[in-house]
Design a protein around this motif. Sequence first.
Motif, PDB file in Angstrom:
ATOM      1  N   GLU A 129      -3.805  42.682 -61.913  1.00  0.00           N
ATOM      2  CA  GLU A 129      -3.552  44.066 -62.393  1.00  0.00           C
ATOM      3  C   GLU A 129      -4.517  45.046 -62.279  1.00  0.00           C
ATOM      4  O   GLU A 129      -4.245  46.140 -62.557  1.00  0.00           O
ATOM      5  CB  GLU A 129      -2.730  43.952 -63.488  1.00  0.00           C
ATOM      6  CG  GLU A 129      -3.732  43.428 -64.942  1.00  0.00           C
ATOM      7  CD  GLU A 129      -4.205  41.975 -64.989  1.00  0.00           C
ATOM      8  OE1 GLU A 129      -3.756  41.278 -64.112  1.00  0.00           O
ATOM      9  OE2 GLU A 129      -4.837  41.734 -66.002  1.00  0.00           O
ATOM     10  N   ASP A 149     -11.348  34.352 -71.200  1.00  0.00           N
ATOM     11  CA  ASP A 149     -10.683  35.739 -71.399  1.00  0.00           C
ATOM     12  C   ASP A 149     -10.148  35.542 -72.542  1.00  0.00           C
ATOM     13  O   ASP A 149     -10.451  35.691 -73.675  1.00  0.00           O
ATOM     14  CB  ASP A 149     -10.033  36.116 -70.037  1.00  0.00           C
ATOM     15  CG  ASP A 149      -9.318  37.363 -70.129  1.00  0.00           C
ATOM     16  OD1 ASP A 149      -9.485  38.112 -70.923  1.00  0.00           O
ATOM     17  OD2 ASP A 149      -8.521  37.568 -69.407  1.00  0.00           O
ATOM     18  N   ARG A 150      -8.743  35.824 -72.466  1.00  0.00           N
ATOM     19  CA  ARG A 150      -7.878  35.950 -73.736  1.00  0.00           C
ATOM     20  C   ARG A 150      -7.846  34.686 -74.487  1.00  0.00           C
ATOM     21  O   ARG A 150      -7.858  33.752 -74.134  1.00  0.00           O
ATOM     22  CB  ARG A 150      -6.523  36.743 -73.279  1.00  0.00           C
ATOM     23  CG  ARG A 150      -6.657  37.916 -72.349  1.00  0.00           C
ATOM     24  CD  ARG A 150      -5.422  38.540 -72.223  1.00  0.00           C
ATOM     25  NE  ARG A 150      -5.575  39.449 -71.228  1.00  0.00           N
ATOM     26  CZ  ARG A 150      -4.501  40.032 -70.367  1.00  0.00           C
ATOM     27  NH1 ARG A 150      -3.281  39.588 -70.609  1.00  0.00           N
ATOM     28  NH2 ARG A 150      -4.913  41.111 -69.745  1.00  0.00           N
ATOM     29  N   ASP A 193     -14.158  47.697 -70.295  1.00  0.00           N
ATOM     30  CA  ASP A 193     -14.404  46.916 -68.920  1.00  0.00           C
ATOM     31  C   ASP A 193     -15.514  46.857 -68.426  1.00  0.00           C
ATOM     32  O   ASP A 193     -16.275  46.161 -68.098  1.00  0.00           O
ATOM     33  CB  ASP A 193     -13.323  46.982 -67.805  1.00  0.00           C
ATOM     34  CG  ASP A 193     -12.041  46.286 -68.161  1.00  0.00           C
ATOM     35  OD1 ASP A 193     -11.942  45.444 -69.266  1.00  0.00           O
ATOM     36  OD2 ASP A 193     -10.937  46.327 -67.352  1.00  0.00           O
TER      37      ASP A 193
HETATM   38  O1  GYE Z   1      -9.942  44.310 -70.045  1.00  0.00           O
HETATM   39  C1  GYE Z   1      -8.213  44.194 -68.313  1.00  0.00           C
HETATM   40  C2  GYE Z   1      -7.500  43.094 -67.773  1.00  0.00           C
HETATM   41  O2  GYE Z   1      -8.058  40.362 -70.638  1.00  0.00           O
HETATM   42  C3  GYE Z   1     -10.156  41.400 -70.885  1.00  0.00           C
HETATM   43  O3  GYE Z   1      -7.232  42.288 -68.857  1.00  0.00           O
HETATM   44  C4  GYE Z   1      -8.979  41.202 -70.110  1.00  0.00           C
HETATM   45  C5  GYE Z   1      -8.258  42.399 -69.840  1.00  0.00           C
HETATM   46  C6  GYE Z   1      -9.128  43.506 -69.094  1.00  0.00           C
HETATM   47  O4  GYE Z   1      -6.556  43.229 -66.731  1.00  0.00           O
HETATM   48  O5  GYE Z   1      -8.658  44.941 -67.385  1.00  0.00           O
END
Ligand code: GYE
Length: 371
Positions: free
Chosen positions: A69, A147-148, A287
């Motif tokens: 994305e 990441d998350r 970001d």
């Molecule tokens: O900020 C965004 C992405 O989870 C940190 O997901 C990530 C976020 C990031 O698509 O650009």
Amino acid sequence: MRRISKKIVFAMLILLTGMAAVYFYLKKDGGISTDSSAYTSGAQEALQNVEELIPKKLLKVGVVQVGHESDWRIASTKCCREVFCTENGYQLYFIDADNQPQAQIDAVRSFIREQVDYIVIAPILTTGWDAVLKEAYQVGIPVFLMDRTIDCDPKYYQAWFGSDFVREGECAGQWLQKYLHRKGRDFEQIRIVAINGTPGASAQLGRTEGFAKYVERNKNWVLLAQESGDFTEAGGNQVMERYLSEYTDIDVVLCQNDNEALGACRALDEAGISYGKAGGVIVISFDATSAGLEAVWKGRINADFECNPLAPFYVAGAIQRLASGGALTEKEYNLPEDCFTCEEELMILSFPDVTKKTIPVTREVLNQRVY
Ligand code: GYE
């Protein structure tokens, strides 16, 4: 019995013939001593070379990515493919879930069926993970998160590597507070619109929570609206167009990633509204990807709070440690991150446990970036 002994004799004959052939070949080549110690070390060397030729067992790693994305996500995928490559000793099973939570669960089940050695998950949402992680746990496949974050019993994963999203939101809030103070706008009403990320993603939840603390503290700030732009440029553009048709005198747009910010800037351009360094709407982003920092450098985005996409390096380090019999000391690892601005003056952001100095973006800063 007679058949077996015949086989053994035959095998020994082949071995002896082979040794004799090697011996004569070496003699013919000249300069090779027949002295027994030299012969032994030569054989060892040959054996070592043969060992190098035998392919080492590759570690099978299944990675499920959120999607594609944003620029940040693309940088994260690139890092993943570079780190988990054959030359580094990995066989990578990579699945892009295209932002579909169920596709992520299915991907993990396919990794379990494939009997991979390790599973790495970059989760879309915090919820929905219990059942599938229990399945991986029961068959003994170690899981890493990057990441998350997710909501589940921590025993189901080895470790998580990512950003402190609440801190990122707090940094944005504190920066805005100090910036407005510097501009003498402490008592002016400040009208803010937010373009959030994917609802239910920990990056969205954390950044929202961190920034909300500063909205709460600054009684002159009004959060007019917050809608999701789904972390995409098209989403940021559409939401900003809507905001511009609904609200007048917007002072700040807080975008939860660079792509949304670029989409919002496009909507402002089309509406003929000035923003960024030129004055007008203050644009804040997260970001600090190359495209985002380029926009900061050009004065289109005022401040960009970094989110580090290089977690796969750290995950690979942890996998190597486990694979060689070691253990991890922590459950959660935060990656290093900076704050970037288009103004030249430095600003100190301070929290009880950390102090950050904002970095003005220059050509040199841009040239040094790796993503
Ligand atoms: O900020 C965004 C992405 O989870 C940190 O997901 C990530 C976020 C990031 O698509 O650009």
